[in-house]
Motif scaffolding. Structure first.
Motif, PDB file in Angstrom:
ATOM      1  N   SER A   1       0.827  -1.204   0.000  1.00  0.00           N
ATOM      2  CA  SER A   1       0.000   0.000   0.000  1.00  0.00           C
ATOM      3  C   SER A   1       0.862   1.255   0.000  1.00  0.00           C
TER       4      SER A   1
ATOM      5  N   SER B   1      -0.921   4.098   0.804  1.00  0.00           N
ATOM      6  CA  SER B   1      -1.808   4.957   1.573  1.00  0.00           C
ATOM      7  C   SER B   1      -1.026   5.703   2.657  1.00  0.00           C
TER       8      SER B   1
ATOM      9  N   GLU C   1      -0.119   0.080  -6.093  1.00  0.00           N
ATOM     10  CA  GLU C   1      -1.229   0.824  -6.690  1.00  0.00           C
ATOM     11  C   GLU C   1      -1.133   0.680  -8.211  1.00  0.00           C
TER      12      GLU C   1
ATOM     13  N   ARG D   1      -1.372   6.260  -8.050  1.00  0.00           N
ATOM     14  CA  ARG D   1      -0.059   6.402  -7.421  1.00  0.00           C
ATOM     15  C   ARG D   1       0.267   7.872  -7.178  1.00  0.00           C
TER      16      ARG D   1
ATOM     17  N   ARG E   1      -1.749   9.127  -4.236  1.00  0.00           N
ATOM     18  CA  ARG E   1      -1.226   8.632  -2.964  1.00  0.00           C
ATOM     19  C   ARG E   1       0.019   9.405  -2.538  1.00  0.00           C
TER      20      ARG E   1
ATOM     21  N   SER F   1      -0.545  12.760  -1.230  1.00  0.00           N
ATOM     22  CA  SER F   1      -1.283  12.816   0.037  1.00  0.00           C
ATOM     23  C   SER F   1      -0.446  12.360   1.231  1.00  0.00           C
ATOM     24  N   TRP F   2       0.802  11.954   0.997  1.00  0.00           N
ATOM     25  CA  TRP F   2       1.638  11.520   2.111  1.00  0.00           C
ATOM     26  C   TRP F   2       1.822  12.653   3.113  1.00  0.00           C
TER      27      TRP F   2
END
Length: 268
Positions: A50, A52, A81, A87, A90, A93-94
């Motif tokens: 993941s 996420s 992903e 990708r 994600r 959004s880290w």
């Protein structure tokens, strides 16, 4: 660099750390054995890879909080992903950032993903496969046409999609301090490595998987390139015995690296 778990799962044995506590323990032991960087494929509680932020962030915080003081790298590949747009979303959004991220230039959307990571302040390992089907026929060919485009991958016919190496060379970002070329070799072929001499001046890391892992590591030691080991790449020691841990693989790699460096010095 030590690749702690790669794309492996529980079926590959107890040496593969999957849960956050096991990843932290394995990383600490590998660093104590001499690993200078740590690469991890973060997993959900059910074992799925993941990207996420709810998975990546807590794992990085746990590793750093436990005292893993070397640079931490996260794989940002298709295994975590499949969708290129996913990708990108994600990565953007880290909330907790790794030091580096691995981007596979054989995968769609690699250029955009690498740029998004650099924009966020994350260094990039650009993975390019060479040898075997990925790079058949490519290398230092004395009979090659001197006027040929060095960025063209072997077997890339006119009108076809460019291969991973050509895509990397066409990528406009060239910042040696934040980009490293990670070449995955199907075999320890010195001609392939010699053929890299015309590439942009970015740091070079060589690695192989399974049967190619140790021969490629020896080649990396001889030519002074960076190297990678770990159960993410290989499950056996140089003598064929099953590896019990990442730390055991790192210790073996350090011994080979020392021998290779000594041999190179002695040949001057």
């Amino acid at each position: 660099m030590v690749s702690l778990n790669g794309a492996r799962g529980a079926v590959d044995g107890g040496a593969v750390p999957l849960s956050p506590p096991d990843v932290v323990e394995s990383a600490l032991a590998a660093v104590a054995a001499g690993a200078g960087e740590v690469l991890v494929h973060p997993r959900t509680p059910c074992g799925r890879e993941s990207l996420s932020p709810r998975v990546v962030g807590p794992l990085l915080e746990a590793m750093r909080g436990a005292g893993v003081s070397v640079p931490l790298s996260v794989s940002a590949g298709i295994g975590a992903e499949p969708d290129p747009a996913g990708r990108l979303e994600r990565v953007r959004s880290w909330t907790v950032l790794p030091d580096r991220a691995v981007v596979h230039f054989a995968e769609p959307g690699a250029e955009e993903l690498a740029q998004a990571l650099l924009t966020r302040g994350v260094a990039v390992d650009a993975v390019v496969p060479l040898g075997g089907e990925a790079g058949a026929g490519w290398g230092a060919d004395p009979g090659a046409d001197p006027g040929a485009d060095p960025g063209a991958d072997p077997g890339t016919e006119p009108g076809t999609e460019p291969g991973p190496l050509a895509r990397f060379l066409a990528w406009p970002v060239r910042d040696p301090a934040r980009i490293r070329l990670a070449v995955e070799l199907a075999a320890a072929d010195p001609a392939l490595v010699a053929g890299l001499r015309w590439l942009p001046p970015v740091p070079l890391l060589l690695f192989g998987r399974e049967a190619a892992a140790w021969p490629v590591l020896r080649l990396a030691a001889r030519c002074g390139a960076g190297a990678r080991t770990g159960v993410g790449d290989v499950l056996h020691l140089p003598d064929g015995r099953p590896a019990r841990s990442n730390a055991e693989l790192v210790a073996a790699a350090r011994e080979i690296a020392g021998t290779g460096a000594a041999a190179t010095t002695g040949s001057r």
